[in-house]
Every structure is written in structure tokens, then in C-alpha cells.
Design an enzyme around this catalytic site. Structure first.
Site, PDB file in Angstrom:
ATOM      1  N   ASP A 191      66.861  63.691  72.294  1.00 43.06           N
ATOM      2  CA  ASP A 191      65.453  64.072  72.233  1.00 43.06           C
ATOM      3  C   ASP A 191      64.568  63.134  73.054  1.00 43.06           C
ATOM      4  OD1 ASP A 191      63.150  65.387  71.294  1.00 43.06           O
ATOM      5  OD2 ASP A 191      62.967  64.009  69.598  1.00 43.06           O
ATOM      6  N   GLU A 221      73.118  58.733  65.284  1.00 38.83           N
ATOM      7  CA  GLU A 221      73.308  60.049  64.671  1.00 38.83           C
ATOM      8  C   GLU A 221      74.545  60.790  65.158  1.00 38.83           C
ATOM      9  OE1 GLU A 221      69.627  62.256  64.789  1.00 38.83           O
ATOM     10  OE2 GLU A 221      68.736  60.896  63.326  1.00 38.83           O
ATOM     11  N   TYR A 223      64.244  62.407  57.533  1.00 39.97           N
ATOM     12  CA  TYR A 223      62.997  63.135  57.821  1.00 39.97           C
ATOM     13  C   TYR A 223      62.543  63.992  56.644  1.00 39.97           C
ATOM     14  CZ  TYR A 223      63.073  61.222  62.433  1.00 39.97           C
ATOM     15  OH  TYR A 223      63.035  60.332  63.477  1.00 39.97           O
ATOM     16  N   GLU A 273      64.879  55.400  60.957  1.00 39.39           N
ATOM     17  CA  GLU A 273      63.947  56.439  61.412  1.00 39.39           C
ATOM     18  C   GLU A 273      63.374  57.150  60.199  1.00 39.39           C
ATOM     19  OE1 GLU A 273      65.198  59.302  64.367  1.00 39.39           O
ATOM     20  OE2 GLU A 273      66.287  57.762  65.511  1.00 39.39           O
TER      21      GLU A 273
HETATM   22  C1  GCB Z   1      66.186  61.812  65.363  1.00 36.37           C
HETATM   23  C2  GCB Z   1      66.655  61.179  66.616  1.00 36.37           C
HETATM   24  C3  GCB Z   1      65.522  60.864  67.569  1.00 36.37           C
HETATM   25  C4  GCB Z   1      64.527  62.011  67.578  1.00 36.37           C
HETATM   26  C5  GCB Z   1      63.957  62.168  66.191  1.00 36.37           C
HETATM   27  C6  GCB Z   1      62.955  63.332  66.079  1.00 36.37           C
HETATM   28  O1  GCB Z   1      66.844  61.850  64.384  1.00 36.37           O
HETATM   29  O2  GCB Z   1      67.447  60.035  66.404  1.00 36.37           O
HETATM   30  O3  GCB Z   1      66.056  60.638  68.847  1.00 36.37           O
HETATM   31  O4  GCB Z   1      63.508  61.836  68.504  1.00 36.37           O
HETATM   32  O5  GCB Z   1      64.987  62.422  65.292  1.00 36.37           O
HETATM   33  O6  GCB Z   1      61.782  63.104  66.249  1.00 36.37           O
HETATM   34  O7  GCB Z   1      63.394  64.451  65.850  1.00 36.37           O
END
Ligand code: GCB
Length: 596
Positions: A164, A417, A472, A508
Site C-alpha cells: 500500500d 503482514e 484496524y 499499526e
Molecule cells: C496495513 C499495512 C500498511 C497499510 C495499512 C493501511 O496493514 O501494513 O502498509 O498502509 O495497513 O492503511 O491499510
């Protein structure tokens, strides 16, 4: 392997080749067949080095180019370098490069984020000018780290990528010519220890280019006073009343290494900054100098307008200043090794670094789901297989070789990941984790675990020292429903602490946020919602002792490939791409400044 960064010392001299280079994209791939290194590159483009080339020209064809681009410059070899070993060094070329000096091919390197160099002593004539040409290829494949695919389409080749961030390419970091004596110090490795008020520096020196002479090593404190000395290729220096390197205070000694022959001046001399500190995992605690450490900060990117991933000292110092303003003490080099200047700065300023390889995208679930790639099986002989694993092993080697001496680096992360729930994942990662440990027994290792790879299904966490979670809740799961997100997060942390007695670092968590968008009710994309998501995570972290770190995704908004999940890039930054604070920045400053 390329290790010691070039420095000016009593016996060495370096010359920067940064500046404007001639530049030509090669969309039809004719440069190799036509031998573009033999002449002036076609066209009249010039590109800055260091910088990504993608956003420099107002041209979609260059921005989205797939394949080789060519860089070329001229440089004069100083007459005073006659008889010396002359080296041409690229701090990085993304993702692969072939380099010529005049007509001679001198280097070839795979991997876009680590340095490589060539001894060009035999192909250059001191006092004359040379032409340096580099063909830099941005293509990714099943055999590269990161992996990727090039698809042939009616409109030409297109990348299918599994990560990403925008696939910026080019000469992102400095290029150097430097001279050392033929018989020279080739590598220095230090490992430091602390026992009460006594520090130790164990060193090992490698020499090359002739009969090894006598090695002398002297350690000086920050004022330049010698505090210990030893001789021999390896040894241990003991420092009484030591001033340790620690988070928030980047105290550095200097290890002066000299290589002596029969003369009355050293043949070669090199000075290495050394921070004396220890790192250790003890149960669910992460210890720096035997004190429990709690990580605050971010996953970052090397990303800025116009420059793309080009290293830029103004952005670097500014980013560190903003982290300081927030009270952040650490960051992760997501998702590749950063410019070595960044680590040197972190060394000097006591910022803690989690250092990551470029192994991102080893996961078909994410690639297909989020990035729209065609479905594939993650681990197979046709996809991510033995050749990828070999490239991954090499990426770990080059990362450790470059960064092993940086006190700021406290933890290696060997992948972001990856798929981690299948027997194939275990077979893939077991030898890589062992390799990382073999290369550096002095630091803990980890990998960033993807959402959904909970302890009941994960099969590789036991190979590592820390649990690093990218989560997330409140965004990709339970978006807009923070009570549900909070319950799920809390439950998952309970599951991890029941399964492992290891420290947990959240590497994250966050929410895309459009600056200037507001709401009084929990509404994804608003500034208030980002604040609420982060506050929810923090509330939960504060309930669990095993959580020893919070690194938000992301420090700043960053460029990605276009897609319906991205609005002019990824907007999870706490700062905008041009580094203006969103509301969350002020909230974090309250939290992190209070605890620091
Ligand atoms: C993740 C990734 C990261 C992405 C992020 C997102 O899990 O490690 O590279 O940018 O999520 O914002 O979706």
C-alpha cells in the site's frame, strides 16, 4: 557486502555525486540492446539525485513507467587518488541497477533499499573524467523482495503490487566516489554491554586488500577524551563510569580504528560512532539498559511531495522535530530500510528504531482483497517460493550488515503482514528467523502480524521475541462502531497474553482522515473520528501490561497507487503529507508529553 558508510578520515576521502544527472526513461527497453552507457543518453531530461523520478516531470508516462530508466553523470577522479582503492557507491537504487563506468560494467544489485558499491580502481585513471551510467529497473517479480508482478496489457506493462505505497523508484539516496588505501579496514562490528556503571564495547575488524597489519582501536568520549584502547582484530574495550546511550539521550562515543603497517602513521583510519546500551526481552517486558521501555510513535514512510522516496535532510530533520513536538520516542522503518542518514540522526538524538526489511506483501489474502491483484496462492513454487525466500534471506543480510552498529536499532522486523497461518508459512519463516538470529544474536526479532492472524491460527509467533500487531478495529473492522471495536481489541489482547508471555507492540492502528472534515457523531474520515479511534486503542492498551508499545499508522499521509480505497493516497497520517497537524496530533501530544 557493503557496510561502512564512506567518511572523510585521515586516510580516506569521499566525493558526493549528488546533483542533476542526465535521465532517460526506456519504455521500449532498448537501452541495453543499443548500449546506452556508451554514449550520452538520448533526450534532454535531467533528474535530481537523490529523488524518485516519478513526480519530477509533469508526465504520467514517467510517473507510471514500468521497466528501466537510465541515469548518467560525469565525474573527475582526483589525481591525488592515484594508487588508492577507488570505490563507486550507491546508497540505494530502487529496485535493481546495473552500473557502468565508461564502457565497463562495474556493478549489479538487487533490492531497492540497501547500498552497493564497486571497486573501480582498475577502470579509472586518476586525473581524468569518467562517465557513470546506471540502468535502474523498478520491476518486481515473484523472485524479488518485495514481491510483485508485471502484467502485459494492451496498453503496455502494468504492475500488480501487493503493498500500500506508491512504487517510487530511481536513485533515492546519495551516490559517492571515495578513496581508501588499498590495504584497508573493510568492516567493523560492535556489540555493547552494560554492567552497573561499567560499559563494554566488543569490536571486530575486518581488513582487505593485502597482508593484514596491526589493528589499534581507541574509544573516545563525546568530548574527544580517550577512555579505552586495545589492539588486535577483535577485542573488548571497558569503560568505567560509562555514559550510556538511552532513549531520549543519544550519547555517543567514537571508536577510532587504525590499521598500522611499518610506517609511523596509520595506513587506514576509520571512526565509528558507538552508543553503549543493551536490549533484551524479559517475559512480557522490552528492556533497554535493563529498564522497561514503552514505545510511542509511528510507522512511517519515506515519502514527501515531489521527491517521493528521495532522501531529503530538510524533511528528515522536520519529521524528527515533529515527533519530538509530540513526545514520540520511536518509529518503525515500515516497510523497508530507510536512508542511513535517518539512523545516524536517530543515534545522535536518542530515538528508538524498529528496523524492517522490504518484505511486504507476502500475503495473497491482502493482495487480492485490498490491492485488487489477481488471486494467487501465497507460498508455492510458482509464486512465493525458494527464490523469493533466498531474496528475503539476502534482504535480511544486507539490512543487518548495514545497520548492525546503530544503537538506535533495538529490534529487527523481518516482514510486514506476511501470511502466518499455514504450514507453508512456517516452513518459509523458520530458516529466516534463524538467519536473523545467527546474524545478530544481540537484538530481538519480530514481524508485523496482520489482522485476523490471531494466536489460535498463527503458526510462527513462537519463532520471534515480540508480538507486533497491526490492527484496524474501528476501521477495516467495526468501522463507525467504536464500542464493538473496543470489545474486539480487548478480547484479542487477552488471547495473545493467554497464549504467549511476550511483549506486545502495536505497530499499526489508525483511521483514514480527511483534514478539515468534521462531525459531532462518530463518522469515519473525520478528524474527530481519528481522535476517537486512537483514544479507544489507548484506553485498551492502558489496561494491559503486556502492551509495551503504540506506533500509530501513519506519521503522515503518503502516496499510494490509485484505488477506490484511497483518496489521493493513504490518509491515515496524523500529519498531512506536507506535515500539517490533524486534530489527532494535538491529542497525541497531550498523551505522550504527559508520560515522557
Ligand atoms: C496495513 C499495512 C500498511 C497499510 C495499512 C493501511 O496493514 O501494513 O502498509 O498502509 O495497513 O492503511 O491499510
Amino acid at each position: 557486502m557493503t557496510t561502512l558508510p564512506p567518511r572523510d578520515t585521515a586516510s580516506r576521502e569521499r566525493k558526493s555525486l549528488n546533483g542533476l544527472w542526465r535521465f532517460a526513461a526506456d519504455p521500449s527497453g532498448e537501452g541495453h540492446a543499443e548500449g546506452w552507457w556508451r554514449q550520452r543518453l538520448p533526450g534532454s531530461h535531467e533528474a535530481p539525485v537523490p529523488a524518485s523520478y516519478n513526480d519530477i516531470f509533469a508526465d504520467a508516462a514517467v510517473r507510471d513507467h514500468v521497466g528501466d530508466v537510465w541515469y548518467q553523470t560525469s565525474a573527475r577522479i582526483p589525481e591525488r587518488w592515484r594508487g588508492e582503492r577507488i570505490v563507486l557507491r550507491f546508497d540505494s537504487a530502487t529496485h535493481r541497477a546495473i552500473v557502468w563506468v565508461d564502457e565497463a560494467q562495474v556493478a549489479e544489485h538487487e533490492g531497492g533499499y540497501t547500498p552497493f558499491e564497486a571497486d573501480v580502481s582498475d577502470v579509472v585513471e586518476p586525473g581524468t573524467e569518467i562517465r557513470i551510467t546506471a540502468a535502474v529497473d523498478n520491476r518486481l517479480s515473484w523472485e524479488t523482495i518485495p514481491p510483485g508482478r508485471v502484467m502485459e496489457t494492451p496498453d503496455g506493462p502494468r504492475h500488480s503490487l501487493f503493498f500500500d505505497f506508491f512504487n517510487y523508484a530511481g536513485l533515492h539516496r546519495s551516490v559517492w566516489l571515495y578513496a581508501t588505501p588499498r590495504l584497508h579496514i573493510d568492516d567493523v562490528t560492535v556489540v555493547t554491554g552494560l554492567e552497573g556503571t561499567t560499559g563494554t564495547v566488543t569490536y571486530q575488524v575486518e581488513t582487505a586488500g593485502g597482508e593484514p597489519g596491526e589493528i589499534r582501536a581507541a574509544l573516545r568520549d563525546a568530548e574527544g577524551a580517550e577512555v579505552a584502547r586495545a589492539s588486535g582484530n577483535s577485542g573488548e574495550l571497558t569503560v568505567g563510569d560509562v555514559h550510556p546511550w538511552r532513549p531520549g539521550e543519544g550519547y555517543l562515543y567514537e571508536l577510532a580504528v587504525e590499521l598500522w603497517g611499518d610506517g609511523d602513521v596509520p595506513i587506514d583510519a576509520y571512526e565509528l560512532p558507538v552508543g553503549i546500551r543493551t536490549v533484551r526481552v524479559d517475559g512480557a517486558r522490552f528492556l533497554i539498559n535493563d529498564e522497561a521501555f514503552y514505545f510511542t510513535g509511528f510507522g512511517k514512510h519515506e515519502d514527501s511531495p515531489v521527491r517521493g522516496k528521495g532522501h531529503d535532510n530538510a524533511f528528515m530533520v522536520h519529521d524528527f522535530a515533529l515527533m519530538d513536538w509530540l513526545g514520540a520516542n520511536s518509529f518503525r522503518t515500515s516497510h523497508y530500510p530507510y536512508a542511513e542518514e535517518v539512523l545516524e540522526y536517530a543515534d545522535r538524538h536518542g530515538i528508538v528504531v524498529v528496523d524492517e526489511t522490504p518484505a511486504v506483501g507476502i500475503n495473497s489474502g491482502l493482495a487480492g482483497g485490498v490491492f485488487g491483484a489477481e488471486p494467487f496462492t501465497t507460498f508455492s513454487p510458482e509464486t512465493i517460493g525458494p527464490a523469493t525466500q533466498e531474496a528475503h534471506r539476502q534482504a535480511i543480510r544486507e539490512l543487518v550488515a548495514r545497520d548492525k552498529n546503530h544503537p538506535c536499532v533495538v529490534l529487527w522486523t523481518i516482514a510486514n503482514e506476511p501470511e502466518s497461518v499455514t504450514p507453508e508459512a512456517r516452513a518459509y519463516f523458520e530458516p529466516l528467523a534463524a538467519e536473523a538470529r545467527r546474524l545478530d544474536p544481540s537484538r530481538p526479532i519480530g514481524f508485523a502480524n496482520v489482522m485476523g492472524s490471531t494466536p489460535d491460527v498463527d503458526v510462527i509467533t513462537d519463532l520471534f521475541d515480540v508480538v507486533m500487531l497491526n490492527r484496524y478495529y474501528g476501521w477495516y473492522a467495526a468501522a463507525g462502531d467504536l464500542p464493538a471495536a473496543e470489545r474486539a481489541l480487548d478480547e484479542e489482547i487477552r488471547a495473545w497474553t493467554a497464549a504467549y508471555r511476550k511483549p506486545i507492540i502495536f505497530t499499526e492502528y489508525g483511521a483514514d482522515t480527511f483534514p478539515g472534515l468534521h462531525s459531532v457523531t462518530p463518522t469515519p474520515w473525520t478528524e474527530e473520528y481519528q481522535v476517537e479511534v486512537l483514544e479507544m486503542f489507548h484506553r485498551v492498551f492502558d489496561r494491559h501490561e503486556a502492551v509495551v508499545g503504540e506506533q500509530i499508522w501513519n506519521f503522515a499521509d503518503f502516496a499510494t497507487a490509485p484505488g477506490i480505497l484511497r483518496a489521493d493516497g493513504n490518509k491515515k497520517g496524523v500529519f498531512t503529507r506536507d506535515r500539517r497537524p490533524k486534530a489527532a496530533a494535538h491529542m497525541l501530544r497531550q498523551r505522550w508529553r504527559r508520560s515522557s
